[in-house]
Motif scaffolding. Structure first.
Motif, short mmCIF file in Angstrom:
data_model
loop_
_atom_site.label_atom_id
_atom_site.label_comp_id
_atom_site.label_asym_id
_atom_site.label_seq_id
_atom_site.Cartn_x
_atom_site.Cartn_y
_atom_site.Cartn_z
N GLY A 141 0.79 -1.23 0.00
CA GLY A 141 0.00 0.00 0.00
C GLY A 141 0.81 1.27 0.00
N LEU A 142 2.15 1.17 -0.15
CA LEU A 142 3.00 2.35 -0.19
C LEU A 142 3.85 2.31 -1.46
CD1 LEU A 142 4.25 2.59 3.51
CD2 LEU A 142 2.36 3.83 2.45
N TYR A 143 3.85 3.41 -2.22
CA TYR A 143 4.60 3.47 -3.48
C TYR A 143 5.34 4.80 -3.59
CZ TYR A 143 2.01 -0.63 -5.06
OH TYR A 143 1.50 -1.89 -5.18
N ASP A 144 6.47 4.76 -4.30
CA ASP A 144 7.22 5.97 -4.65
C ASP A 144 7.04 6.24 -6.14
OD1 ASP A 144 8.25 6.00 -2.05
OD2 ASP A 144 10.00 4.80 -2.62
N TYR A 145 6.98 7.52 -6.50
CA TYR A 145 6.90 7.91 -7.90
C TYR A 145 8.29 8.26 -8.41
CZ TYR A 145 1.79 8.22 -7.65
OH TYR A 145 0.45 7.93 -7.52
N GLY A 146 8.64 7.74 -9.59
CA GLY A 146 9.90 8.09 -10.21
C GLY A 146 9.77 9.35 -11.05
N PRO A 147 10.82 9.72 -11.80
CA PRO A 147 10.79 10.98 -12.58
C PRO A 147 9.59 11.12 -13.51
CG PRO A 147 13.02 10.15 -12.44
CD PRO A 147 12.15 9.09 -11.83
N PRO A 148 9.29 10.13 -14.39
CA PRO A 148 8.13 10.32 -15.26
C PRO A 148 6.82 10.32 -14.48
CG PRO A 148 9.02 8.11 -15.56
CD PRO A 148 10.00 8.86 -14.71
N GLY A 149 6.76 9.54 -13.40
CA GLY A 149 5.55 9.53 -12.57
C GLY A 149 5.32 10.87 -11.89
N CYS A 150 6.40 11.46 -11.38
CA CYS A 150 6.29 12.79 -10.75
C CYS A 150 5.81 13.82 -11.75
CB CYS A 150 7.63 13.21 -10.16
SG CYS A 150 8.07 12.36 -8.64
N SER A 151 6.38 13.77 -12.97
CA SER A 151 5.99 14.74 -14.00
C SER A 151 4.54 14.56 -14.40
CB SER A 151 6.89 14.60 -15.22
OG SER A 151 8.22 14.94 -14.92
N LEU A 152 4.12 13.29 -14.58
CA LEU A 152 2.74 13.03 -14.96
C LEU A 152 1.78 13.50 -13.88
CD1 LEU A 152 0.58 11.82 -16.79
CD2 LEU A 152 1.06 9.58 -15.76
N GLN A 153 2.10 13.19 -12.62
CA GLN A 153 1.25 13.62 -11.51
C GLN A 153 1.18 15.14 -11.45
OE1 GLN A 153 0.99 11.90 -7.21
NE2 GLN A 153 2.54 13.48 -7.13
N ALA A 154 2.32 15.81 -11.62
CA ALA A 154 2.34 17.28 -11.59
C ALA A 154 1.50 17.86 -12.72
CB ALA A 154 3.78 17.78 -11.67
N ASN A 155 1.54 17.22 -13.89
CA ASN A 155 0.77 17.73 -15.03
C ASN A 155 -0.73 17.52 -14.83
OD1 ASN A 155 3.15 18.45 -16.27
ND2 ASN A 155 3.27 16.64 -17.56
N ILE A 156 -1.10 16.40 -14.19
CA ILE A 156 -2.52 16.17 -13.88
C ILE A 156 -3.00 17.22 -12.88
CG2 ILE A 156 -4.12 14.59 -12.74
CD1 ILE A 156 -2.49 12.27 -13.92
N VAL A 157 -2.19 17.47 -11.85
CA VAL A 157 -2.55 18.47 -10.85
C VAL A 157 -2.63 19.86 -11.48
CG1 VAL A 157 -1.73 19.68 -8.78
CG2 VAL A 157 -1.68 17.18 -8.87
N ASP A 158 -1.69 20.17 -12.38
CA ASP A 158 -1.71 21.48 -13.05
C ASP A 158 -2.99 21.62 -13.89
OD1 ASP A 158 -0.35 23.99 -13.95
OD2 ASP A 158 -0.44 22.97 -15.90
N ALA A 159 -3.34 20.56 -14.61
CA ALA A 159 -4.58 20.60 -15.40
C ALA A 159 -5.79 20.77 -14.49
CB ALA A 159 -4.70 19.32 -16.23
N TRP A 160 -5.77 20.10 -13.33
CA TRP A 160 -6.87 20.22 -12.36
C TRP A 160 -7.00 21.66 -11.86
CZ3 TRP A 160 -7.51 21.50 -7.21
CH2 TRP A 160 -8.70 21.07 -6.60
#
Length: 652
Positions: free
Chosen positions: A37-56
């Protein structure tokens, strides 16, 4: 069955391997064996998450003029006790008494019944695609109930009805299902104990003395409610208005599974839209009413044991009463448009209404935006009408008025019947029961007071029913109709709350846009919309010759100055292989710097999905990409303008 973007069966194991190999995310503390139940995001995951949040943020906070706040994750026990989370924020779990293994009750029922239905299909000779579950593989669990056994048609119907209503069962009902359908541990086959309630919050202590108990917040909402008065004042005392918050929340899941879809620490993006309880219309509802159609799974359909979707415009849904009010409907439509903007497959989206037993303790109505994945239908966004619950309970607890005061122009004027009691008569007459009599008088309706006034005017006696005293004569009271006026209306706002699980949106989106090149299943492609993609441009020098280095460096800097993320791949692999590696990362564009670039400064621009190219100057190529990211142009329009370039062999 889950499929890729091209309609081929989705191999979840292959996709999961790709995502972990390319470091979109990875299990936390893996060197120590990991923690479920615990995960780390790597470079592309961080960028994708940041882009989703930015779009939100752009889609909601900026577009709707919301007030964003960032509240603390540590929350005192008293706050969550008042909100009801300390007592009611729980799931049902059951235990294998012999092995000690714990399961979430609704999940184990769902898993076993689905496995039996799958076995029935196999027994009937139907083709069943087995989707690899990396989490189950890691745990080395086997569902012992999976057998190629033909089921009776009535049993199939019963199973399907149970699965359609699985979210509506309470602990006792889940326990009965486990017993009636002989559901045992999928690991050992042992009988399971009865379901018990398990609170999902992580408990902690605030301060070194440990005398202030607290929790890691299970949602971002409570911080927003407690700052309501300050936000209302900041908004110049104007209603309606909305606050928004993005941050980590924590839930101690009973049995985390399904990768990023059920985790213990996750990013939430929540909106609290404060609205007048007597007027839940939305000023912008007309913009979506007849233009946005949704696929609904209302409560009444689920309660009938079916999952048939009803498609209609949000305007029709509100007018017919399926969706309670305009503000709730407006946000359902805006959620739909946001998911569409991210690239979510529109054939894999539905809006499911919560059933009564499923509803959170604070909600009067709730709809989930669910996305279909290889794990089934997954709740990614919840949109709840929390009524005035939160502001009311916090106000009652603290004594702080969390209300709106609205000046009425013109003042509201009306007439009503008043009952004036002579306190000098009331106290001595009834002594300790005086308050009880006074409360009974206060409860007399306007219609009742009018009738008593008529009796009194005719010279008759008037009575009131008092609990414990029976019928009491009101000897010294005056009943009269008086003119009233109100200059200020005071009310506690209701709250409409869209709540986004960013990790769930993140993973579901990836499943929806994943596909493989025809004839080469190993060549996976993630077709992110360009503005969501982790990296926008891959720069590929054709040669490792030293003449290319300054051109590539200058081009990368120019693209960065244009606000466009890029990476350089100057490895020794062929251009085709370099592009293939970045197709896996979802990079929408590739720029090739070749020997012609050394002569005239032109470069090629490759589009990921169709692999077609154009050629132009650096400025022209950057402008094309920027136009696509801004939504002002498309690659097809660029092809029409520049023509397709076919002179560069890319070894695709």
């Amino acid at each position: 069955m889950a499929t890729t973007k091209t309609g081929a069966p989705l191999d979840r194991g292959t996709l999961d391997t790709l995502l972990r190999r390319r470091l979109f995310y990875t299990p936390s503390f893996e060197l120590y064996g990991g923690v479920s139940g615990l995960y780390d995001y790597g470079p592309p995951g961080c960028s994708l998450q940041a882009n989703i949040v930015d779009a939100w943020r752009k889609h909601f906070v900026l577009e709707e003029d919301m007030l964003e706040v960032d509240c603390t994750m540590l929350t005192p026990h008293e706050v969550l006790k008042t909100s009801g989370h300390a007592d009611k924020f729980a799931d049902w779990m059951c235990k294998d008494p012999k092995s000690g293994e714990i399961f979430r009750a609704d999940h184990i029922v769902e898993e076993i019944l689905e496995a039996r239905l799958k076995g029935d299909k196999e027994a009937r000779g139907e083709k069943v695609v087995e989707e690899e579950d990396a989490d189950k593989k890691k745990r080395k669990k086997k569902v012992k109930d999976i057998k190629a056994v033909k089921l009776d048609d009535k049993v199939i119907q019963e199973y399907e009805e149970i699965l359609a209503k699985i979210d509506n069962y309470n602990g006792e009902e889940l326990g009965k299902l486990i017993v009636d359908h002989k559901i045992t541990s999928p690991t050992t086959g042992n009988p399971l104990g009865p379901p018990v309630s398990f609170n999902l919050m992580f408990q902690t202590s605030i301060g070194p003395s440990a005398n202030l108990p607290g929790y890691l917040r299970p949602e971002t909402a409570q911080g927003q409610f407690l700052t309501f008065n300050k936000l209302y004042e900041f908004n110049n005392l104007r209603m309606p208005f909305a606050s928004a918050s993005i941050g980590k929340s924590f839930r101690n899941e009973i049995s985390p599974r399904s990768g990023l879809l059920r985790v213990r620490e996750f990013l939430m993006a929540e909106i609290e839209h404060f609205v007048d309880p007597l007027d839940k219309k939305h000023a912008r509802f007309s913009e979506v009413a007849d233009k946005v159609s949704l696929k609904f799974l209302p409560r009444v359909v689920q309660e009938s044991g079916k999952t048939t979707l009803i498609e209609k415009t949000i305007g029709e849904a509100v007018r017919e009463g399926m969706v309670d009010n305009e503000t709730l409907g407006y946000f359902l439509a805006r959620i739909h448009l946001f998911l569409k903007e991210l690239g979510v497959d529109q054939e894999k989206v539905r809006f499911r209404q919560h059933m009564p037993n499923e509803m959170a303790h604070y909600a009067t109505d709730c709809w989930d935006a669910e996305l279909f994945t290889s794990y089934g239908w997954i709740e990614c966004v919840g949109c709840a009408d929390r009524s005035a619950y939160d502001l009311t309970v916090h106000s009652n607890k603290t004594g702080e008025q969390l209300v709106v005061r609205e000046t009425l122009e013109p003042p509201r004027v009306w007439e009503e019947w008043d009952v004036d009691v002579d306190k000098k008569w009331l106290g001595p007459k009834f002594r300790k029961d005086a308050k009880k009599v006074e409360e009974a008088i206060a409860r007399i309706s306007q219609e009742g007071r009018e009738k008593l006034a008529a009796v009194q005017k005719a010279g008759g006696k008037v009575f009131v029913e008092v609990e414990g005293l029976g019928s009491v004569e009101l000897e010294k009271v005056t009943i009269a109709k008086n003119k009233k006026s109100q200059n200020v209306r005071e009310f506690t706002p209701n709250v409409i709350e869209p709540s986004f699980g960013i990790g769930r949106v993140f993973y579901s989106l990836i499943e929806h846009i994943y596909w493989s090149r025809p004839g080469d299943e190993a060549r996976g492609v993630l077709s992110f919309p360009p503005k969501i993609a982790p990296t926008k441009i891959l720069i590929v020098p054709l040669s490792s010759h030293t003449d290319f280095a300054p051109i590539v460096a200058a081009l990368s800097a120019k693209i960065r100055r244009a606000g466009i993320s890029n990476r350089v791949d100057n490895s020794s692999a062929t251009i085709g292989k370099r592009y293939a590696r970045n197709d896996e990362l979802g990079t929408p564009f590739g720029v090739t710097v070749d020997f012609q670039s050394l002569k005239d400064g032109t470069i090629t621009l490759r589009e990921r999905d169709g692999m077609k190219q154009i050629r132009g100057t650096e400025d022209e190529v950057v402008e094309v990409v920027r136009g696509i990211l801004d939504g002002d142009t498309t690659f097809d329009q660029a092809l029409a303008k520049f023509g397709e370039f076919q002179g560069q062999e890319l070894d695709e």
